[in-house]
Design an enzyme around this catalytic site. Sequence first.
Site, short mmCIF file in Angstrom:
data_model
loop_
_atom_site.label_atom_id
_atom_site.label_comp_id
_atom_site.label_asym_id
_atom_site.label_seq_id
_atom_site.Cartn_x
_atom_site.Cartn_y
_atom_site.Cartn_z
N ILE A 126 -3.73 2.48 -7.41
CA ILE A 126 -5.02 3.17 -7.38
C ILE A 126 -4.86 4.65 -7.06
O ILE A 126 -5.78 5.44 -7.29
CB ILE A 126 -5.98 2.52 -6.36
CG1 ILE A 126 -5.49 2.72 -4.93
CG2 ILE A 126 -6.20 1.05 -6.68
CD1 ILE A 126 -6.53 2.37 -3.87
N ASP A 127 -3.70 5.06 -6.53
CA ASP A 127 -3.52 6.45 -6.10
C ASP A 127 -3.37 7.44 -7.25
O ASP A 127 -3.49 8.65 -7.03
CB ASP A 127 -2.29 6.56 -5.19
CG ASP A 127 -2.50 5.89 -3.84
OD1 ASP A 127 -3.67 5.75 -3.43
OD2 ASP A 127 -1.51 5.51 -3.20
#
Length: 319
Positions: A126-127
């Site tokens: 998700i980063d």
Amino acid sequence: MKRIAILTSGGDAPGMNAATRAVVRKAIYEGLEVYGINYGFLGLVNGDIRKLELGSVGDLLHRGGTFLYSARYPEFATEEGQLKGIEQLKKHQIDGLVVIGGDGSYHGAEALTKRGFPTIGIPGTIDNDISGTDFTIGFDTALNTVLDALDKIRDTATSHERTFIIEVMGRDAGDIALWSGLAGGAEAIIVPEESFNMDDVVDRLNKGRERGKKHSIIVVAEGVMSGNEFAKQLAEYGDYHARVTVLGHVQRGGSPTAFDRVLASRLGARSVELLLENRGGLAVGIRENRIVENDISEILKEKHTLDQKLFDLASILSI
């Protein structure tokens, strides 16, 4: 190439299941057998491997998390761990491997490739902090999760005329903070890649007050400092007694967005094609809506950079 395997490693991300589904169905379409490895590299070393059929990945496309499970296994960085992994792959007569995950997962994929085992990396985190791709699987879903929370918090911030601080994930990368802050109209965005001065933040808030603005939202990436620490420092500059919301692991969960599902499907299918072409040691990605592949070793050498123009735009529009 007759038999391939797939594993997910590191932090889970919405869309990992969609990518797994694409790998399995594309591989079977091409006449390959597919095996799933539970619990990432830990499961590989322990031989936790099962055959996957078309039905194994049914009802997965819309589900968050990873049905193959995930685990961190730092011991795979050792020669012993890698040799045990290759031993299990050979034992199950597996010819190629697809690894879905972030930076640490790519290191594992690179290690296997250097030992002669064809491995393809798919960016799942998700980063959004992997080089060689505009977007990673899971980022768009996490972004929308944060934006939904930000919009709701702004409602109560407006009602009570308060300052709110939202702490989001991003240990080394500020993409979640930047994109959600821009999309949600945050008055300040604090990210690891950009130094900040609390005097400047307070000056921005004060100017807003002078124009009649009675509430504000500040988005802080966890890699800079905690939301509570930021609130403590902010309080030293006058009457800014902010409320803090830490979104935490809610950012990792949830049904993947349409964008993440399509991205995962495209990357998963391409990874199978690369293995069929006997091209290992590559990581797939997306650039300007085109699926690309790059050498994993080169990807690991590059440092993900924040979109400076987007950061500047967010600063301009938040006045």
